[in-house]
Design a protein around this motif. Sequence first.
Motif, PDB file in Angstrom:
ATOM      1  N   THR A 457       6.911 -53.373  72.459  1.00 29.53           N
ATOM      2  CA  THR A 457       5.785 -52.605  72.989  1.00 29.53           C
ATOM      3  C   THR A 457       5.821 -52.470  74.512  1.00 29.53           C
ATOM      4  OG1 THR A 457       4.406 -54.606  73.113  1.00 29.53           O
ATOM      5  CG2 THR A 457       4.292 -53.309  71.079  1.00 29.53           C
ATOM      6  N   LYS A 458       6.786 -53.086  75.168  1.00 28.78           N
ATOM      7  CA  LYS A 458       6.815 -53.064  76.635  1.00 28.78           C
ATOM      8  C   LYS A 458       7.070 -51.665  77.172  1.00 28.78           C
ATOM      9  CE  LYS A 458      10.192 -54.815  78.867  1.00 28.78           C
ATOM     10  NZ  LYS A 458      11.173 -55.769  79.432  1.00 28.78           N
ATOM     11  N   VAL A 460       5.939 -48.846  75.838  1.00 30.88           N
ATOM     12  CA  VAL A 460       4.647 -48.157  75.767  1.00 30.88           C
ATOM     13  C   VAL A 460       3.726 -48.674  76.872  1.00 30.88           C
ATOM     14  CG1 VAL A 460       2.745 -47.501  74.254  1.00 30.88           C
ATOM     15  CG2 VAL A 460       4.971 -48.040  73.271  1.00 30.88           C
ATOM     16  N   THR A 461       3.788 -49.963  77.097  1.00 33.92           N
ATOM     17  CA  THR A 461       2.964 -50.554  78.163  1.00 33.92           C
ATOM     18  C   THR A 461       3.283 -49.920  79.511  1.00 33.92           C
ATOM     19  OG1 THR A 461       2.883 -52.663  76.972  1.00 33.92           O
ATOM     20  CG2 THR A 461       2.376 -52.713  79.324  1.00 33.92           C
ATOM     21  N   THR A 493       3.901 -48.423  66.242  1.00 33.92           N
ATOM     22  CA  THR A 493       4.119 -48.982  67.582  1.00 33.92           C
ATOM     23  C   THR A 493       2.865 -48.874  68.436  1.00 33.92           C
ATOM     24  OG1 THR A 493       6.453 -48.338  67.433  1.00 33.92           O
ATOM     25  CG2 THR A 493       5.606 -48.879  69.611  1.00 33.92           C
ATOM     26  N   ASN A 496       0.306 -51.412  67.351  1.00 29.75           N
ATOM     27  CA  ASN A 496       0.759 -52.738  67.759  1.00 29.75           C
ATOM     28  C   ASN A 496       0.545 -52.959  69.256  1.00 29.75           C
ATOM     29  OD1 ASN A 496       1.884 -55.284  67.339  1.00 29.75           O
ATOM     30  ND2 ASN A 496       3.985 -54.555  67.599  1.00 29.75           N
ATOM     31  N   TYR A 497       0.782 -51.914  70.056  1.00 30.12           N
ATOM     32  CA  TYR A 497       0.539 -52.018  71.503  1.00 30.12           C
ATOM     33  C   TYR A 497      -0.936 -52.251  71.793  1.00 30.12           C
ATOM     34  CZ  TYR A 497      -0.920 -50.132  76.002  1.00 30.12           C
ATOM     35  OH  TYR A 497      -1.548 -49.950  77.207  1.00 30.12           O
ATOM     36  N   THR A 500      -1.757 -55.819  70.736  1.00 26.01           N
ATOM     37  CA  THR A 500      -1.079 -56.832  71.550  1.00 26.01           C
ATOM     38  C   THR A 500      -1.644 -56.903  72.964  1.00 26.01           C
ATOM     39  OG1 THR A 500       0.957 -56.476  70.282  1.00 26.01           O
ATOM     40  CG2 THR A 500       1.173 -57.593  72.404  1.00 26.01           C
ATOM     41  N   SER A 501      -1.943 -55.757  73.557  1.00 27.35           N
ATOM     42  CA  SER A 501      -2.425 -55.731  74.945  1.00 27.35           C
ATOM     43  C   SER A 501      -3.879 -56.169  75.062  1.00 27.35           C
ATOM     44  CB  SER A 501      -2.259 -54.319  75.527  1.00 27.35           C
ATOM     45  OG  SER A 501      -2.944 -53.368  74.726  1.00 27.35           O
ATOM     46  N   CYS A 505      -5.364 -53.203  77.699  1.00 26.53           N
ATOM     47  CA  CYS A 505      -4.884 -51.899  77.239  1.00 26.53           C
ATOM     48  C   CYS A 505      -5.304 -50.810  78.221  1.00 26.53           C
ATOM     49  CB  CYS A 505      -5.441 -51.597  75.843  1.00 26.53           C
ATOM     50  SG  CYS A 505      -4.886 -50.024  75.163  1.00 26.53           S
TER      51      CYS A 505
END
Length: 701
Positions: A457-458, A460-461, A493, A496-497, A500-501, A505
């Motif tokens: 996911t990095k 997308v981050t 994805t 999940n981002y 996770t964030s 976010c």
Amino acid sequence: MITADAFLEALNLPTEHPYIPHDASASASDFDISNAPKEWSITQYFFSWKDPPSTSPIVQHSTSSNDCSADFPIPSWAAKFTGSKVCNSGVHAAPAITAGPNSTSTNVGFLEEISPCLVALFHMNLILWAPIVILICLRRLLTKPLPSNQSRKRNAHRQDNDEEINKQTTSSKTSPTSIFKSDPHHHTMNYLPAITKTNRTTHEGKKKSHDTLSFFAFPTNVFSRAESQDEAAMSSPTGGYFTYTVGLFFSAVIFLDPMYVFEFSRQKLVMVHLLIITLGMKRLGSKVALYTALPVSIIAFYMMAHQDLNLPTFSPGLYYDESNYLVSNAVSKWPIDKRTYDDGRGTPWMMTGDTRTGLPFMFYKIPEIDYQRRWIPLPDEKEAVILDIAFPSSNVIRNDKRVYLVLHGINGDSHEGYVADFVDRQVKQGNVVAVMVTRGFGGSPILGDNILHFARTKDVTAAAKALKSAIRKVSDDGGPLLYGVGYSMGAITLSNYVATSGAQCDLDAAVAISGALDTREQVKFFRSASLWQPFITKALRDTLLSSFGDKILNRLSPQQLEESIKAASLVDFDRAFFVPYHDFEGLEDYYSRLGAMGDFVSYDNKCSQGRIANVSIPLLCIHSLDDPVGYVSGVYRDPEKVVHTGDGNTVLLFTKRGGHVGWPLGINPSKEAWKWMSDIASSFAEAVDVARKESKIVQSK
């Protein structure tokens, strides 16, 4: 208002790959080895033509001494399935991937590599054509449903009758007479006059030959012969019996298929099977029909008794937590018409989720999008990912409009059909759309060994952070809000981002379309694995092996590579390729990191709920219950409990029909293309927009 140039300046991203020297012979374009095949372009995948793939320093294909010229065109199904050339002699050179001075190669047979796709193609055609074949069989069996022995006797009698008529007609050419023939079957007397030829002179003096036929002879002779031919065909082994057998087989196929059972119910489909048996008994006789039906029906009903259909146990509709103020307010602002599909607006002649998934990709026209490409640097890895940005034609961004970050499907890029459809509609409305291309796709290079995997996911981050930072720089009052939209694997994805964030976010809301929250359940969806995943797996494997062969051989053994090439489904490919390449502990470990609910244990408390409890923005997940690719019923066993996880920011919308990233509209779905998907994502963003502004007003008071 914000200009496009000002936004790009604030974005401050390079126009070329930041870690490839511009003065070196190699540039980013040199790495454009393989454009990723589109996710569902099955027709193009098999039947388009292309030049043979050229060898590159990254991947080298070994060829035999009788290899053909590099200019010899080959069909894409051969090139994409083999990665090598097909010669005039028809000899196929199996691909061998080599790298470094100590080259290691692997050879997999042509049929062994493509057999999963061929089996899936046969299976798919069997299922898709089944309703049409059944209708044809029923029509033929319902035509003059006479017992077989009576039909044969009548046909024999009429053939004798016709032969005698022909003899009398031949003898009457010199002396035309009327023929009286007693018909014992009808117990009537038919008047059958002989056919004579007379010459008549037209007003221009020309002679024309004319057959005179009695008024009474036409219905007796012409219609009876047509009926007797149809009945004879139905009574013959290649007519009635063949029709009956084919009908039996295909009616058993549909009442065993989960998509048809979900659409029509198993009781109705079994009734169709029994109807064909009944008609067969009337047409062919009880003994022949039952002897044929017994083995087919016994096998089918045995399979039915031991079959797990994996059908959804919950109802379609909208699920959300009413106690969450922002979510409930956004839902109240969201037009019901925009989130409704099962009211008859779908395409009626697309009968199952399979057709609603596959056919749109064959018929829809993909709009051309003018992107401005930027590269997002990832300094810790010395890598970069593509960000394709589309602006309104006016090049002006108003504060009341939106900026979208879009993630495409598993084998797509920024030109993928439904992505281009969404971008085209949004820029016409004055919004900005940025499409992040998955690492290594769309011709983007990977300089190190960290090739893509979908649990990462990095990337997308970095994309979301860059877009959010640019919005803040060019706008004093917060400017346009940033929304995420993901499709299929991109939806997985994106979700999940967001999970996770958590509170970090950078998105204001997100819409995930046809992307499951818990991919651990996907291993149980065997129908998808055998029918749809072979094509997706083949396209993904071709992209990875053709672009990153040297990196793959640095990490995978020949045996692991061979298992990857033989993988018939995404689950098999993930197990054989991504797990060993990225050092996951196993498939369970990879899938637990891949989905937003991958670490979910129970609904008891936030700790056991996993990272889905960390969702801090409205996250809308849209699914169709007839999705033939994603395992919807296995993931969302209790939607009410899912939407109440954490602070209740997760929203679920289920339609009964729609397929996988499909939802076709109208009799001619090509007119609207992916309009329903595009509209539902943008309308939810608009509703959240209004709800956020209202909440700010309330807070200021």
